[in-house]
Write an enzyme that holds these catalytic residues in place. Sequence first.
Site, mmCIF file in Angstrom:
data_model
loop_
_atom_site.group_PDB
_atom_site.id
_atom_site.type_symbol
_atom_site.label_atom_id
_atom_site.label_comp_id
_atom_site.label_asym_id
_atom_site.label_seq_id
_atom_site.Cartn_x
_atom_site.Cartn_y
_atom_site.Cartn_z
ATOM 1 N N ASP A 193 -1.383 -22.844 -13.159
ATOM 2 C CA ASP A 193 -1.401 -23.327 -14.546
ATOM 3 C C ASP A 193 -0.157 -24.392 -14.285
ATOM 4 O O ASP A 193 0.212 -24.799 -13.568
ATOM 5 C CB ASP A 193 -1.345 -22.339 -15.584
ATOM 6 C CG ASP A 193 -0.055 -21.400 -15.599
ATOM 7 O OD1 ASP A 193 0.792 -21.936 -14.453
ATOM 8 O OD2 ASP A 193 0.206 -20.654 -16.344
ATOM 9 N N CYS A 233 1.103 -18.858 -11.227
ATOM 10 C CA CYS A 233 1.548 -19.156 -12.616
ATOM 11 C C CYS A 233 2.942 -18.998 -12.863
ATOM 12 O O CYS A 233 3.452 -18.787 -11.653
ATOM 13 C CB CYS A 233 0.436 -18.320 -13.653
ATOM 14 S SG CYS A 233 0.824 -16.534 -13.394
ATOM 15 N N THR A 240 4.522 -16.036 -13.443
ATOM 16 C CA THR A 240 4.976 -14.772 -12.880
ATOM 17 C C THR A 240 3.791 -14.449 -12.069
ATOM 18 O O THR A 240 4.332 -13.269 -11.195
ATOM 19 C CB THR A 240 4.866 -13.613 -14.055
ATOM 20 O OG1 THR A 240 3.637 -13.880 -14.606
ATOM 21 C CG2 THR A 240 5.855 -13.800 -15.190
ATOM 22 N N HIS A 251 -4.315 -3.130 3.813
ATOM 23 C CA HIS A 251 -4.707 -1.872 3.033
ATOM 24 C C HIS A 251 -5.868 -2.262 1.879
ATOM 25 O O HIS A 251 -6.732 -1.224 1.723
ATOM 26 C CB HIS A 251 -3.743 -1.187 2.444
ATOM 27 C CG HIS A 251 -2.873 -0.480 3.677
ATOM 28 N ND1 HIS A 251 -1.951 0.674 3.294
ATOM 29 C CD2 HIS A 251 -2.950 -0.692 4.972
ATOM 30 C CE1 HIS A 251 -1.329 0.919 4.667
ATOM 31 N NE2 HIS A 251 -2.035 0.317 5.614
ATOM 32 N N HIS A 297 -8.830 3.036 4.645
ATOM 33 C CA HIS A 297 -8.785 2.160 3.737
ATOM 34 C C HIS A 297 -10.024 1.451 3.202
ATOM 35 O O HIS A 297 -10.332 1.062 2.235
ATOM 36 C CB HIS A 297 -7.740 1.018 3.955
ATOM 37 C CG HIS A 297 -6.362 1.636 4.191
ATOM 38 N ND1 HIS A 297 -5.656 1.975 3.495
ATOM 39 C CD2 HIS A 297 -5.632 1.407 5.915
ATOM 40 C CE1 HIS A 297 -4.345 2.384 4.145
ATOM 41 N NE2 HIS A 297 -4.538 1.981 5.334
HETATM 42 C C1 RB5 Z 1 3.036 -19.877 -19.030
HETATM 43 O O1 RB5 Z 1 4.246 -20.095 -19.949
HETATM 44 C C2 RB5 Z 1 3.105 -18.523 -18.440
HETATM 45 O O2 RB5 Z 1 2.962 -17.473 -19.558
HETATM 46 C C3 RB5 Z 1 2.182 -18.463 -17.345
HETATM 47 O O3 RB5 Z 1 2.404 -19.173 -16.357
HETATM 48 C C4 RB5 Z 1 1.911 -16.893 -16.860
HETATM 49 O O4 RB5 Z 1 3.407 -16.391 -16.021
HETATM 50 C C5 RB5 Z 1 1.245 -16.006 -17.373
HETATM 51 O O5 RB5 Z 1 1.331 -14.795 -16.705
#
Ligand code: RB5
Length: 159
Positions: A17, A74, A76, A107, A143
């Site tokens: 993203d 993304c 996180t 696994h 596994h």
């Molecule tokens: C975008 O700001 C952020 O929310 C997205 O990249 C992501 O981390 C969501 O899990």
Amino acid sequence: MSETGDLTGLRVALASDHAGYPLKESLRESLKPTGCILQDFGTFSREPVDYPDIACRVAEAVASGEYDFGVLVCGTGIGMSIAANKIPGIRAAACSDTYSARMARAHNNANILCLGSRVVGEGLAYDIAMVFLATSFESHSRHEKRVEKIAALERRMRT
Ligand code: RB5
């Protein structure tokens, strides 16, 4: 991982993203010399997009067998993994260390790696991706039965 980091012929779908865009661009360049066949599914700018839309594109491409693996970035890694895991046949793992990346393959037979651009830097992200892409699933082991039970859960949800 092979000593040379050779991933020749491995088909990898890469996407992010807007938050993951710079790291996705960096990974596309750093993974090129490995010989893997990389397809960039976007996004192609910092313009805000919704990560479930991107995750779905890559997850469907991997689930269909068109690609061996997906790499989703993304902020996180978490949103991408939650969304990708809604697609049957997908086992997406958000990893921020190489040990988890290795175990996700060995696994769990994970087929999509999710990375957080706000969690890991470019160097670590590259190492994590290399370990993930080069590690084989420990098939014919305890596994295999467990991963098969995940598939059974998916089938149960569909009936
Ligand atoms: C975008 O700001 C952020 O929310 C997205 O990249 C992501 O981390 C969501 O899990």
